[in-house]
Write an enzyme that holds these catalytic residues in place. Structure first.
Site, PDB file in Angstrom:
ATOM      1  N   ARG A  52       1.091  -1.048  -0.089  1.00 42.39           N
ATOM      2  CA  ARG A  52       0.038   0.203  -0.054  1.00 42.39           C
ATOM      3  C   ARG A  52       1.040   1.093  -0.167  1.00 42.39           C
ATOM      4  NH1 ARG A  52       2.583   2.116   3.757  1.00 42.39           N
ATOM      5  NH2 ARG A  52       1.101   3.601   3.675  1.00 42.39           N
ATOM      6  N   GLY A  53       0.394   2.128  -0.186  1.00 47.33           N
ATOM      7  CA  GLY A  53       1.063   3.611  -0.340  1.00 47.33           C
ATOM      8  C   GLY A  53       0.912   4.147  -1.823  1.00 47.33           C
ATOM      9  N   ALA A  54       0.582   5.076  -2.186  1.00 46.21           N
ATOM     10  CA  ALA A  54       0.504   5.442  -3.538  1.00 46.21           C
ATOM     11  C   ALA A  54       1.531   5.221  -4.601  1.00 46.21           C
ATOM     12  CB  ALA A  54       0.277   6.969  -3.598  1.00 46.21           C
ATOM     13  N   ARG A  95      -7.503  -0.257  -6.696  1.00 48.21           N
ATOM     14  CA  ARG A  95      -7.881   0.698  -5.887  1.00 48.21           C
ATOM     15  C   ARG A  95      -7.967   2.079  -6.539  1.00 48.21           C
ATOM     16  NH1 ARG A  95      -4.283   1.320  -0.718  1.00 48.21           N
ATOM     17  NH2 ARG A  95      -5.936   2.142   0.322  1.00 48.21           N
ATOM     18  N   GLN A 198      -1.684   2.284  10.053  1.00 54.97           N
ATOM     19  CA  GLN A 198      -0.290   2.605   9.057  1.00 54.97           C
ATOM     20  C   GLN A 198       0.416   3.198  10.033  1.00 54.97           C
ATOM     21  OE1 GLN A 198      -3.464   3.125   7.972  1.00 54.97           O
ATOM     22  NE2 GLN A 198      -3.540   2.726   5.774  1.00 54.97           N
ATOM     23  N   ASP A 239      -2.414  10.972  -2.226  1.00 57.99           N
ATOM     24  CA  ASP A 239      -2.561  10.049  -3.097  1.00 57.99           C
ATOM     25  C   ASP A 239      -3.137  10.447  -4.564  1.00 57.99           C
ATOM     26  OD1 ASP A 239      -3.183   8.976  -0.288  1.00 57.99           O
ATOM     27  OD2 ASP A 239      -2.762   7.138  -1.393  1.00 57.99           O
ATOM     28  N   ASN A 249      -5.812  12.222   0.524  1.00 59.57           N
ATOM     29  CA  ASN A 249      -4.685  11.530   1.456  1.00 59.57           C
ATOM     30  C   ASN A 249      -5.631  11.081   2.499  1.00 59.57           C
ATOM     31  OD1 ASN A 249      -1.971  11.092   1.737  1.00 59.57           O
ATOM     32  ND2 ASN A 249      -2.167  12.141   3.867  1.00 59.57           N
ATOM     33  N   LYS A 250      -4.805  10.109   3.254  1.00 62.21           N
ATOM     34  CA  LYS A 250      -5.491   9.119   4.060  1.00 62.21           C
ATOM     35  C   LYS A 250      -6.509   9.929   5.086  1.00 62.21           C
ATOM     36  CE  LYS A 250      -4.908   5.834   4.307  1.00 62.21           C
ATOM     37  NZ  LYS A 250      -5.808   5.024   3.619  1.00 62.21           N
TER      38      LYS A 250
HETATM   39  C1  LIG Z   1       3.390   7.889   0.214  1.00 64.30           C
HETATM   40  S1  LIG Z   1       2.010   6.690   0.574  1.00 64.30           S
HETATM   41  C2  LIG Z   1       0.760   8.041  -0.159  1.00 64.30           C
HETATM   42  C3  LIG Z   1      -0.438   7.789   0.821  1.00 64.30           C
HETATM   43  O1  LIG Z   1      -0.834   6.404   0.619  1.00 64.30           O
HETATM   44  C4  LIG Z   1      -1.553   6.060   1.993  1.00 64.30           C
HETATM   45  O2  LIG Z   1      -2.653   5.552   1.813  1.00 64.30           O
HETATM   46  P1  LIG Z   1      -2.839   3.606   1.989  1.00 64.30           P
HETATM   47  O3  LIG Z   1      -2.067   3.143   3.175  1.00 64.30           O
HETATM   48  O4  LIG Z   1      -4.308   3.424   2.194  1.00 64.30           O
HETATM   49  O5  LIG Z   1      -2.256   3.027   0.682  1.00 64.30           O
HETATM   50  C5  LIG Z   1      -1.621   7.173   2.918  1.00 64.30           C
HETATM   51  O6  LIG Z   1      -2.799   7.848   2.362  1.00 64.30           O
HETATM   52  C6  LIG Z   1      -0.298   7.891   2.291  1.00 64.30           C
HETATM   53  O7  LIG Z   1      -0.224   9.307   2.657  1.00 64.30           O
END
Ligand SMILES: CSC[C@H]1O[C@H](OP(=O)(O)O)[C@H](O)[C@@H]1O
Length: 349
Positions: A52-54, A95, A198, A239, A249-250
């Protein structure tokens, strides 16, 4: 900076034949990997938040398309293209909110369009470039963002934006790493980031691997922390950044921005240009991923909510550009972002 010490944690690793993913559902107590050998397996791993993570999901999807090419095997480009397009559709559907997924697949398909019968090699080269470019961008953004932070500052971050979310070093966490290394950041606070945790499970663990002392706070404690004057910057990832500077974002980021503005705390968004989506005019047009409400009803297989209770689980929100003090990409810093400044920095869609 000695970056090597920060690259011990790798979320995504191409073995030459398969894609090795650190299973982030199991962290911090179990360091386990899954190996993907098809685009479908990568798409499922992205949906299940194994990775996960953009930026990391964009990189994983790029390698997922390479895996599709390996499954297709020794076919002509003409035969392979429609099969690869089917695989790209499956990967892109994993996603909806992080634009990096679609961006990486578009870059891969552009490479495919220019390729000849060496199309599989060209896809592998492109995936490798996407990963390398992300790592270089993170290291550059770390320096750019750290320069904005006055020595002796405290910072609060949200979710995980480190090596676990990127090709390495991280976006917001990269700025924090650089800020600590340059003795600009004295205090690091991380929000737990419910419901998937996270922050609690990934960020403080990742910083601990670096020997960086971070303090975990409940998401609900953020405004109280800011009121106490311990924090000078809130630093987050993104994101999707739209043409007017709005940021998806989250979930929880938006209320951090509101609290930061109320308390005179600066708000920094750090993301590579692969997160900028100039084709989307504003944050109101971004599709916000809704995940299983069950993620709110307990954790790790232990239920914490009575049966029969409804839950609503949007996992991103949108912070308007007006609440953001700086957007840091590898192309530079945009202070007080707006549509004109975004256009000057990134051009028209
Ligand atoms: C550099 S990661 C960007 C972004 O992705 C994360 O979401 P997720 O854990 O659901 O994939 C989070 O929004 C981060 O800030």
């Amino acid at each position: 900076m000695d970056y090597a010490r920060y690259d011990r944690v790798r979320a995504v690793e191409w073995t030459g034949k398969a894609l090795k993913l650190l299973d982030q559902r199991k962290l911090p107590f179990d360091v386990e990997y899954i190996t993907c050998e098809s685009a479908e397996e990568v798409a499922e791993a992205i949906f299940q938040l194994v990775v996960r993570g953009a930026p990391a999901i964009g990189i994983a999807a790029a390698w997922g398309l390479v895996l599709a090419g390996k499954v297709i095997g020794e076919k002509s480009k003409q035969e392979a293209v429609p099969l690869l397009q089917l695989a790209a559709v499956k990967l892109n559907a994993a996603r909806p909110t992080a634009v990096n997924l679609a961006w990486a697949l578009a870059r891969m398909q552009a490479a495919l369009a220019l390729a000849g019968e060496d199309w599989l090699q060209r896809l592998q080269d492109c995936a490798k470039d996407i990963e390398a470019d992300d790592l270089a961008a993170n290291r550059h953004m770390g320096q750019l963002g750290a320069q904005l932070i006055a020595p002796g500052s405290g910072v609060l971050t949200h979710c995980n934006t480190g090596s676990l979310a990127t090709a390495g070093f991280g976006t917001a966490l990269g700025v924090i790493r650089a800020g600590v290394a340059e003795q600009r950041v004295n205090r690091v606070f991380a929000g737990e980031t419910r419901p998937w945790l996270q922050g609690a499970r990934l960020t403080v663990w990742e910083l601990q691997q670096d020997g960086i002392d971070a303090t975990l706070i409940a998401d609900a404690a953020a405004s109280h922390l800011m009121a106490g004057g311990q924090v000078q910057w809130v630093i987050v990832g993104a994101d999707r950044i739209t043409a007017n500077g709005d940021v998806a974002n989250k979930i929880g980021t938006y209320q951090l921005a509101i609290a930061a503005r109320h308390h005179g705390v600066k708000f920094m968004v750090v993301a590579p240009s692969s997160t900028v989506d100039m084709a989307t005019a504003s944050g109101s047009e971004i599709e916000i991923e809704q995940r299983d409400p069950g993620e709110l009803l307990g954790y790790g297989g232990r239920r914490t909510v009575a049966e029969g209770i409804r839950a609503w689980n949007p996992v991103f929100d949108v912070t308007p550009a007006s609440l953001i003090d700086a957007i840091v990409t590898e192309k530079g810093v945009i202070e007080q972002p707006n549509a004109d400044k975004m256009r000057k920095a990134f051009g028209e869609a």
